[in-house]
Design a protein around this motif. Structure first.
Motif, PDB file in Angstrom:
ATOM      1  N   ASP A  25      -4.011   4.559  28.451  1.00  0.00           N
ATOM      2  CA  ASP A  25      -4.900   4.849  29.563  1.00  0.00           C
ATOM      3  C   ASP A  25      -6.277   4.216  29.425  1.00  0.00           C
ATOM      4  O   ASP A  25      -7.150   4.457  30.241  1.00  0.00           O
ATOM      5  N   ALA A  26      -6.504   3.418  28.396  1.00  0.00           N
ATOM      6  CA  ALA A  26      -7.799   2.760  28.235  1.00  0.00           C
ATOM      7  C   ALA A  26      -8.019   1.812  29.409  1.00  0.00           C
ATOM      8  O   ALA A  26      -7.116   1.076  29.793  1.00  0.00           O
ATOM      9  N   PRO A  27      -9.225   1.832  29.991  1.00  0.00           N
ATOM     10  CA  PRO A  27      -9.471   0.961  31.148  1.00  0.00           C
ATOM     11  C   PRO A  27      -9.459  -0.512  30.753  1.00  0.00           C
ATOM     12  O   PRO A  27      -9.829  -0.874  29.637  1.00  0.00           O
ATOM     13  N   ALA A  28      -9.040  -1.328  31.702  1.00  0.00           N
ATOM     14  CA  ALA A  28      -9.053  -2.775  31.489  1.00  0.00           C
ATOM     15  C   ALA A  28     -10.495  -3.249  31.420  1.00  0.00           C
ATOM     16  O   ALA A  28     -11.401  -2.596  31.940  1.00  0.00           O
ATOM     17  N   LYS A  29     -10.713  -4.379  30.769  1.00  0.00           N
ATOM     18  CA  LYS A  29     -12.079  -4.892  30.693  1.00  0.00           C
ATOM     19  C   LYS A  29     -12.532  -5.325  32.085  1.00  0.00           C
ATOM     20  O   LYS A  29     -11.703  -5.636  32.946  1.00  0.00           O
ATOM     21  N   PRO A  30     -13.832  -5.334  32.321  1.00  0.00           N
ATOM     22  CA  PRO A  30     -14.338  -5.686  33.654  1.00  0.00           C
ATOM     23  C   PRO A  30     -13.944  -7.101  34.071  1.00  0.00           C
ATOM     24  O   PRO A  30     -13.618  -7.940  33.232  1.00  0.00           O
ATOM     25  N   GLU A  60     -19.261 -10.725  42.243  1.00  0.00           N
ATOM     26  CA  GLU A  60     -18.320  -9.615  42.411  1.00  0.00           C
ATOM     27  C   GLU A  60     -17.977  -9.044  41.039  1.00  0.00           C
ATOM     28  O   GLU A  60     -17.619  -9.780  40.121  1.00  0.00           O
ATOM     29  N   ILE A  61     -18.083  -7.710  40.928  1.00  0.00           N
ATOM     30  CA  ILE A  61     -17.792  -7.032  39.665  1.00  0.00           C
ATOM     31  C   ILE A  61     -16.780  -5.920  39.917  1.00  0.00           C
ATOM     32  O   ILE A  61     -16.968  -5.100  40.812  1.00  0.00           O
ATOM     33  N   LEU A  62     -15.719  -5.908  39.128  1.00  0.00           N
ATOM     34  CA  LEU A  62     -14.718  -4.846  39.141  1.00  0.00           C
ATOM     35  C   LEU A  62     -14.658  -4.279  37.728  1.00  0.00           C
ATOM     36  O   LEU A  62     -14.418  -5.017  36.773  1.00  0.00           O
ATOM     37  N   ALA A  63     -14.895  -2.965  37.592  1.00  0.00           N
ATOM     38  CA  ALA A  63     -14.937  -2.359  36.257  1.00  0.00           C
ATOM     39  C   ALA A  63     -14.275  -0.990  36.292  1.00  0.00           C
ATOM     40  O   ALA A  63     -14.884  -0.011  36.707  1.00  0.00           O
ATOM     41  N   GLU A  64     -13.036  -0.944  35.856  1.00  0.00           N
ATOM     42  CA  GLU A  64     -12.299   0.326  35.782  1.00  0.00           C
ATOM     43  C   GLU A  64     -13.047   1.359  34.964  1.00  0.00           C
ATOM     44  O   GLU A  64     -13.031   2.540  35.262  1.00  0.00           O
ATOM     45  N   GLY A  65     -13.697   0.900  33.889  1.00  0.00           N
ATOM     46  CA  GLY A  65     -14.409   1.792  32.984  1.00  0.00           C
ATOM     47  C   GLY A  65     -15.831   2.091  33.439  1.00  0.00           C
ATOM     48  O   GLY A  65     -16.634   2.583  32.660  1.00  0.00           O
ATOM     49  N   LYS A  66     -16.177   1.815  34.652  1.00  0.00           N
ATOM     50  CA  LYS A  66     -17.490   2.043  35.268  1.00  0.00           C
ATOM     51  C   LYS A  66     -18.585   1.211  34.598  1.00  0.00           C
ATOM     52  O   LYS A  66     -18.717   1.208  33.382  1.00  0.00           O
ATOM     53  N   ILE A  67     -19.359   0.547  35.418  1.00  0.00           N
ATOM     54  CA  ILE A  67     -20.401  -0.366  34.948  1.00  0.00           C
ATOM     55  C   ILE A  67     -21.491   0.403  34.202  1.00  0.00           C
ATOM     56  O   ILE A  67     -21.980   1.416  34.691  1.00  0.00           O
ATOM     57  N   ASP A  68     -21.857  -0.112  33.041  1.00  0.00           N
ATOM     58  CA  ASP A  68     -23.015   0.407  32.323  1.00  0.00           C
ATOM     59  C   ASP A  68     -24.234  -0.440  32.697  1.00  0.00           C
ATOM     60  O   ASP A  68     -25.241   0.070  33.152  1.00  0.00           O
ATOM     61  N   TYR A  69     -24.126  -1.776  32.494  1.00  0.00           N
ATOM     62  CA  TYR A  69     -25.226  -2.651  32.881  1.00  0.00           C
ATOM     63  C   TYR A  69     -24.733  -4.066  33.159  1.00  0.00           C
ATOM     64  O   TYR A  69     -23.630  -4.448  32.780  1.00  0.00           O
ATOM     65  N   VAL A  70     -25.598  -4.832  33.835  1.00  0.00           N
ATOM     66  CA  VAL A  70     -25.353  -6.239  34.135  1.00  0.00           C
ATOM     67  C   VAL A  70     -26.489  -7.032  33.503  1.00  0.00           C
ATOM     68  O   VAL A  70     -27.663  -6.700  33.688  1.00  0.00           O
ATOM     69  N   GLN A  71     -26.143  -8.071  32.757  1.00  0.00           N
ATOM     70  CA  GLN A  71     -27.151  -8.903  32.094  1.00  0.00           C
ATOM     71  C   GLN A  71     -27.077 -10.321  32.655  1.00  0.00           C
ATOM     72  O   GLN A  71     -25.993 -10.897  32.762  1.00  0.00           O
ATOM     73  N   MET A 133     -18.919   1.362  30.662  1.00  0.00           N
ATOM     74  CA  MET A 133     -19.276   2.553  29.891  1.00  0.00           C
ATOM     75  C   MET A 133     -18.335   2.813  28.724  1.00  0.00           C
ATOM     76  O   MET A 133     -18.620   3.662  27.880  1.00  0.00           O
ATOM     77  N   GLU A 134     -17.237   2.073  28.647  1.00  0.00           N
ATOM     78  CA  GLU A 134     -16.292   2.180  27.531  1.00  0.00           C
ATOM     79  C   GLU A 134     -16.613   1.153  26.447  1.00  0.00           C
ATOM     80  O   GLU A 134     -15.939   1.103  25.429  1.00  0.00           O
ATOM     81  N   GLY A 135     -17.607   0.282  26.701  1.00  0.00           N
ATOM     82  CA  GLY A 135     -17.977  -0.751  25.734  1.00  0.00           C
ATOM     83  C   GLY A 135     -17.275  -2.076  25.945  1.00  0.00           C
ATOM     84  O   GLY A 135     -17.511  -3.033  25.208  1.00  0.00           O
ATOM     85  N   ASN A 136     -16.403  -2.157  26.956  1.00  0.00           N
ATOM     86  CA  ASN A 136     -15.733  -3.411  27.264  1.00  0.00           C
ATOM     87  C   ASN A 136     -16.713  -4.337  27.975  1.00  0.00           C
ATOM     88  O   ASN A 136     -17.583  -3.881  28.711  1.00  0.00           O
TER      89      ASN A 136
END
Length: 151
Positions: A25-30, A60-71, A133-136
């Motif tokens: 169930d680990a989210p895919a990387k963004p 365009e950003i898709l992040a199953e694990g919810k975005i923490d930040y954009v650099q 938010m998962e570190g991916n």
């Protein structure tokens, strides 16, 4: 007969337990895709911007694990560029985090960044990195040319 029934029941229960395991169930990387990059005044997409002007970007950003930040990182490419004022290379490294970004799964990251008047015209490398938010993390990159502002 009882032994066979008991063995079958245990086997079925074991298979059911393994099938319900949550390790997958680990989210895919963004996923990150640069759609537009260019002059901010025209919302261009020709990978050019003006020194002292603004840089338009649509990512365009898709992040199953919810975005923490954009650099966003912009740095010189190839020959060394020297700033006219400080004799150092102009670079940009900025992080976007918080309202409107953090915690989202999908984002049309549409921003205009100011290009310093101290930047030297020339070829630059544009990098966008997204960390969830998962570190991916995932990134996309493009070439960028800074031009002298026409008079």
């Amino acid at each position: 007969m009882k032994t066979r029934f008991l063995f079958s029941t245990l086997l079925a229960a074991s298979l059911l337990f393994v099938a319900c395991d949550n390790d997958d169930d680990a989210p895919a990387k963004p996923e990150v895709t640069i759609h537009e990059l260019g002059d901010g005044d025209n919302h261009g997409d020709d990978h050019t911007a003006y020194v002292g002007g603004s840089l338009h970007m649509d990512i365009e950003i898709l992040a199953e694990g919810k975005i923490d930040y954009v650099q966003i990182i912009i740095h010189p490419e190839g020959d060394l560029h020297k700033s006219l004022f400080e004799h150092e290379e102009w670079e940009l490294d900025t992080i976007f985090k918080g309202d409107g970004i953090t915690g989202l799964k999908n984002l049309d990251f549409h921003k205009d960044l100011e290009i310093s008047e101290e930047a030297e015209a020339g070829h630059y490398h544009f990098d966008v990195k997204v960390v969830d938010m998962e570190g991916n993390s995932a990134s996309d990159e493009a070439e960028l040319e800074l031009l002298v502002m026409p008079l």
